[in-house]
Design an enzyme around this catalytic site. Structure first.
Site, PDB file in Angstrom:
ATOM      1  N   TYR A 103       2.097  -6.386  -4.529  1.00  0.00           N
ATOM      2  CA  TYR A 103       1.112  -5.341  -4.235  1.00  0.00           C
ATOM      3  C   TYR A 103      -0.257  -5.957  -3.973  1.00  0.00           C
ATOM      4  O   TYR A 103      -0.526  -7.103  -4.316  1.00  0.00           O
ATOM      5  CB  TYR A 103       1.023  -4.302  -5.365  1.00  0.00           C
ATOM      6  N   CYS A 104      -1.122  -5.160  -3.355  1.00  0.00           N
ATOM      7  CA  CYS A 104      -2.522  -5.539  -3.122  1.00  0.00           C
ATOM      8  C   CYS A 104      -3.370  -4.300  -3.394  1.00  0.00           C
ATOM      9  O   CYS A 104      -3.036  -3.507  -4.267  1.00  0.00           O
ATOM     10  CB  CYS A 104      -2.717  -6.093  -1.710  1.00  0.00           C
ATOM     11  N   ARG A 105      -4.434  -4.098  -2.649  1.00  0.00           N
ATOM     12  CA  ARG A 105      -5.267  -2.912  -2.845  1.00  0.00           C
ATOM     13  C   ARG A 105      -4.703  -1.715  -2.091  1.00  0.00           C
ATOM     14  O   ARG A 105      -4.518  -0.641  -2.649  1.00  0.00           O
ATOM     15  CB  ARG A 105      -6.716  -3.167  -2.406  1.00  0.00           C
TER      16      ARG A 105
ATOM     17  N   GLY B 170      -2.069  -2.125   0.649  1.00  0.00           N
ATOM     18  CA  GLY B 170      -0.758  -2.354   1.251  1.00  0.00           C
ATOM     19  C   GLY B 170      -0.752  -3.346   2.395  1.00  0.00           C
ATOM     20  O   GLY B 170       0.292  -3.879   2.753  1.00  0.00           O
TER      21      GLY B 170
ATOM     22  N   ILE C 125      -2.414  -0.911  -4.978  1.00  0.00           N
ATOM     23  CA  ILE C 125      -2.742  -0.463  -6.333  1.00  0.00           C
ATOM     24  C   ILE C 125      -3.542   0.839  -6.279  1.00  0.00           C
ATOM     25  O   ILE C 125      -3.603   1.570  -7.260  1.00  0.00           O
ATOM     26  CB  ILE C 125      -3.491  -1.572  -7.111  1.00  0.00           C
TER      27      ILE C 125
END
Length: 89
Positions: A52-54, A56, A80
């Protein structure tokens, strides 16, 4: 959150973003650090890895790079910013 101890939750945001709040038990390997050499933090190419990241975008990039390196169980679950289960600092 997963109960399988062999599952790795991978945060591919910057170290500062990770420090500001991340999913519990996630490890941080920034997308920018994932290139053509398998990251030392991810020695098992058959491990189940949830990325995951911020939002996508970076998780998709990182997932694609890991698959190209031979990782077999990569799951990009996006950002996230849609995670509703809380974070830790």
């Amino acid at each position: 959150m997963t109960k399988n101890p062999k599952v790795i939750i991978l945060d591919v945001r910057t170290p500062q973003e990770y420090k500001d709040g991340h999913i519990d038990k996630a490890i941080n390997v920034p997308n920018e650090d994932i290139n053509t050499t398998p990251p030392k933090e991810l020695p098992d190419k058959n491990a189940e890895i949830l990325v995951y990241c911020r939002s996508g975008h970076r998780s998709k990039q990182a997932s694609d790079k890991l698959v190209k390196m031979g990782y077999t169980n990569i799951y990009d679950f996006g950002g996230i910013n849609t995670w509703t289960y809380g974070t830790v600092k």
